[in-house]
Design an enzyme around this catalytic site. Structure first.
Site, PDB file in Angstrom:
ATOM      1  N   GLY A  15      -6.163  10.307   3.265  1.00 20.17           N
ATOM      2  CA  GLY A  15      -6.077   9.910   1.849  1.00 20.17           C
ATOM      3  C   GLY A  15      -6.032  11.133   0.952  1.00 20.17           C
ATOM      4  O   GLY A  15      -6.712  12.123   1.208  1.00 20.17           O
ATOM      5  N   ARG A  76      -0.681   9.146   7.097  1.00 18.49           N
ATOM      6  CA  ARG A  76      -1.489   8.921   8.289  1.00 18.49           C
ATOM      7  C   ARG A  76      -0.516   8.890   9.457  1.00 18.49           C
ATOM      8  O   ARG A  76       0.582   8.350   9.346  1.00 18.49           O
ATOM      9  CB  ARG A  76      -2.297   7.644   8.141  1.00 18.49           C
ATOM     10  CG  ARG A  76      -3.287   7.774   6.955  1.00 18.49           C
ATOM     11  CD  ARG A  76      -4.438   6.823   7.030  1.00 18.49           C
ATOM     12  NE  ARG A  76      -5.478   7.158   6.047  1.00 18.49           N
ATOM     13  CZ  ARG A  76      -5.486   6.758   4.777  1.00 18.49           C
ATOM     14  NH1 ARG A  76      -4.524   5.991   4.319  1.00 18.49           N
ATOM     15  NH2 ARG A  76      -6.465   7.105   3.967  1.00 18.49           N
ATOM     16  N   ASP A 107     -12.448  13.948   8.423  1.00 14.85           N
ATOM     17  CA  ASP A 107     -12.832  14.093   9.841  1.00 14.85           C
ATOM     18  C   ASP A 107     -11.675  13.851  10.803  1.00 14.85           C
ATOM     19  O   ASP A 107     -11.519  14.561  11.792  1.00 14.85           O
ATOM     20  CB  ASP A 107     -13.950  13.096  10.181  1.00 14.85           C
ATOM     21  CG  ASP A 107     -15.305  13.587   9.704  1.00 14.85           C
ATOM     22  OD1 ASP A 107     -15.402  14.758   9.286  1.00 14.85           O
ATOM     23  OD2 ASP A 107     -16.266  12.798   9.752  1.00 14.85           O
ATOM     24  N   THR A 129     -11.589  14.630   0.556  1.00 11.17           N
ATOM     25  CA  THR A 129     -11.650  13.162   0.527  1.00 11.17           C
ATOM     26  C   THR A 129     -12.525  12.732  -0.638  1.00 11.17           C
ATOM     27  O   THR A 129     -13.564  13.367  -0.890  1.00 11.17           O
ATOM     28  CB  THR A 129     -12.215  12.552   1.836  1.00 11.17           C
ATOM     29  OG1 THR A 129     -12.538  11.174   1.595  1.00 11.17           O
ATOM     30  CG2 THR A 129     -13.472  13.240   2.332  1.00 11.17           C
ATOM     31  N   ASP A 131     -14.318  10.263  -0.652  1.00 11.13           N
ATOM     32  CA  ASP A 131     -15.448   9.471  -0.142  1.00 11.13           C
ATOM     33  C   ASP A 131     -16.738  10.251   0.108  1.00 11.13           C
ATOM     34  O   ASP A 131     -17.780   9.639   0.342  1.00 11.13           O
ATOM     35  CB  ASP A 131     -15.049   8.782   1.170  1.00 11.13           C
ATOM     36  CG  ASP A 131     -14.044   7.669   0.956  1.00 11.13           C
ATOM     37  OD1 ASP A 131     -13.795   7.313  -0.211  1.00 11.13           O
ATOM     38  OD2 ASP A 131     -13.512   7.154   1.955  1.00 11.13           O
ATOM     39  N   ASP A 133     -17.587  11.608   2.706  1.00 13.60           N
ATOM     40  CA  ASP A 133     -18.116  11.186   4.016  1.00 13.60           C
ATOM     41  C   ASP A 133     -17.812  12.194   5.129  1.00 13.60           C
ATOM     42  O   ASP A 133     -17.412  11.808   6.229  1.00 13.60           O
ATOM     43  CB  ASP A 133     -17.598   9.783   4.379  1.00 13.60           C
ATOM     44  CG  ASP A 133     -16.086   9.733   4.501  1.00 13.60           C
ATOM     45  OD1 ASP A 133     -15.405  10.657   4.024  1.00 13.60           O
ATOM     46  OD2 ASP A 133     -15.573   8.761   5.078  1.00 13.60           O
ATOM     47  N   ARG A 175     -14.543   2.837   2.245  1.00 11.23           N
ATOM     48  CA  ARG A 175     -14.526   1.828   3.317  1.00 11.23           C
ATOM     49  C   ARG A 175     -15.657   2.080   4.312  1.00 11.23           C
ATOM     50  O   ARG A 175     -16.270   1.176   4.814  1.00 11.23           O
ATOM     51  CB  ARG A 175     -13.171   1.881   4.025  1.00 11.23           C
ATOM     52  CG  ARG A 175     -12.869   0.661   4.855  1.00 11.23           C
ATOM     53  CD  ARG A 175     -11.476   0.763   5.442  1.00 11.23           C
ATOM     54  NE  ARG A 175     -10.433   0.671   4.430  1.00 11.23           N
ATOM     55  CZ  ARG A 175      -9.190   1.141   4.598  1.00 11.23           C
ATOM     56  NH1 ARG A 175      -8.842   1.726   5.712  1.00 11.23           N
ATOM     57  NH2 ARG A 175      -8.294   1.010   3.646  1.00 11.23           N
TER      58      ARG A 175
END
Ligand code: ADP
Ligand code: F6P
Length: 325
Positions: A15, A76, A107, A129, A131, A133, A175
């Site tokens: 993303g 992707r 990751d 990202t 996120d 994460d 997500r």
């Protein structure tokens, strides 16, 4: 004496995130200043396999630091998990003289970078990202812009929610991680924060709290829901049916992934991009740049991927103390 890097490739993968352009710009200009050639690879590993590779000069990264998205495009590429595709990609790098590669992504993208490192291409990952994460780092490129965009949007929803005395369920991205929801929940003073890491999926408790708040004269009820929990539209219908309070769901979606990067995302993105080049110049490979305990550091990719990160428990409890007090 480490082998001199002659040509550095750079790609963005997974993303997109605001601030990626600042990182690309830093990679290009830091490398060129050291007499190293730079090749841009469009659309991540997909573009690498398709040899969508072009020479980058300083002017290619002019006027991009303030722009969201990524000028290199992103994609992707599920087939990149296959060893034969990774072999092909390493051969393509060699064909184009790319002996160092900067991979800006999350990751999954770092797993691809590790696979190329095993095949002799020196690689360094840069965490990008919205996120947040990525376990090895306290900062990821794009998170700061994304939460600021979401916070502003939620303020707007809150205004109309108050006017109409409604309950609003606002779904933010994430997500697999609730960091965006947690930060927005605190910043927006939401009554509820639903994140997959903590939510017990007991709507009856939420309904009881809504009814209790209404009895105290509260005009609106804001629920920040993480994408990982989802179900916002159905949840709104169920809450309205049981409480009688008009309830609307708003899914912010990709709007929070675009837009002008904040100063932090421009500055940290620039530092991380430059550090990736410095690492390649020093002969390092299979590393990921991180921001940990207020320092820019780097880790071995496998070591970084083995780390874990949870939601900040103090912040989570604080969000409840502040909204339900
Ligand atoms: P992110 O990099 O943000 O975690 P993804 O998980 O979608 O995003 O991964 C981005 C891309 O990285 C994938 O489309 C794929 O090309 C590559 N990738 C993901 N997982 C692996 C893996 N295990 N091995 C090699 N490449 C991978
Ligand atoms: O980049 C991270 C992210 O925005 C997640 O929060 C979200 O789940 C996902 O990407 C959405 O991906 P796509 O752009 O494919 O809809």
């Amino acid at each position: 004496m480490s082998k001199k890097v002659n040509t550095i490739g750079v790609l963005t993968s997974g993303g997109d995130a605001p601030g990626m352009n600042a990182a690309i710009r830093a990679v290009v200009r830091t490398a060129l200043a050291e007499g190293i050639n730079v090749k841009g690879i469009r659309r991540g590993y997909l573009g690498l396999l398709e040899e969508d590779i072009f020479e980058m000069k300083s002017k290619n990264v002019s006027d991009i630091i303030q722009r969201g998205g990524t000028i290199l495009y992103t994609a992707r590429c599920p087939e990149f998990v296959l060893p034969e595709r990774q072999d092909e990609a390493a051969a393509i790098c060699r064909k184009h003289g790319i002996d160092g590669l900067v991979v800006i992504g999350g990751d999954g993208s770092f797993r691809g970078a590790a696979a190329l490192a095993k095949r002799g291409i020196n690689t360094v990952g840069v965490p990008g990202t919205i996120d947040l994460d990525i376990s090895c780092t306290d900062y990821t490129i794009g998170f700061d812009t994304a939460i600021n965009t979401a916070v502003e949007t939620i303020d707007r929803v809150r205004d109309t929610s108050t006017s109409h005395e409604r309950c609003s369920i606002i779904e933010v991205m994430g997500r697999h991680a609730g960091h965006i929801a947690l930060w927005c929940g605190i910043a927006n003073g939401a009554e509820e924060i639903l994140i997959a890491e903590r939510y017990d999926y007991d709507e009856v408790k939420i309904i009881k709290r809504i009814n209790k708040r209404r009895e105290t004269g509260k005009k609106h009820y804001i629920i920040i829901n993480a994408e990982g929990v989802g179900e916002s539209e159905n949840m709104a219908k169920r809450i309205e049916a049981v409480t009688g309070m008009e309830t609307r769901a708003t899914i912010i979606g990709h709007a929070q992934r675009g837009g002008t990067p904040t100063a932090r995302d421009r500055v940290y993105g620039s530092v991380m991009g430059a550090k990736a080049v410095d690492l390649l110049i020093s002969g390092a490979s299979n590393r990921v740049v991180a921001y940990k305990d207020s320092q820019f550091v780097d880790y071995d990719i496998e070591e970084a991927l083995a780390m874990t990160k949870d939601i900040d428990q103090y912040m989570y409890e604080l969000s409840m103390r502040l909204s339900r007090g």
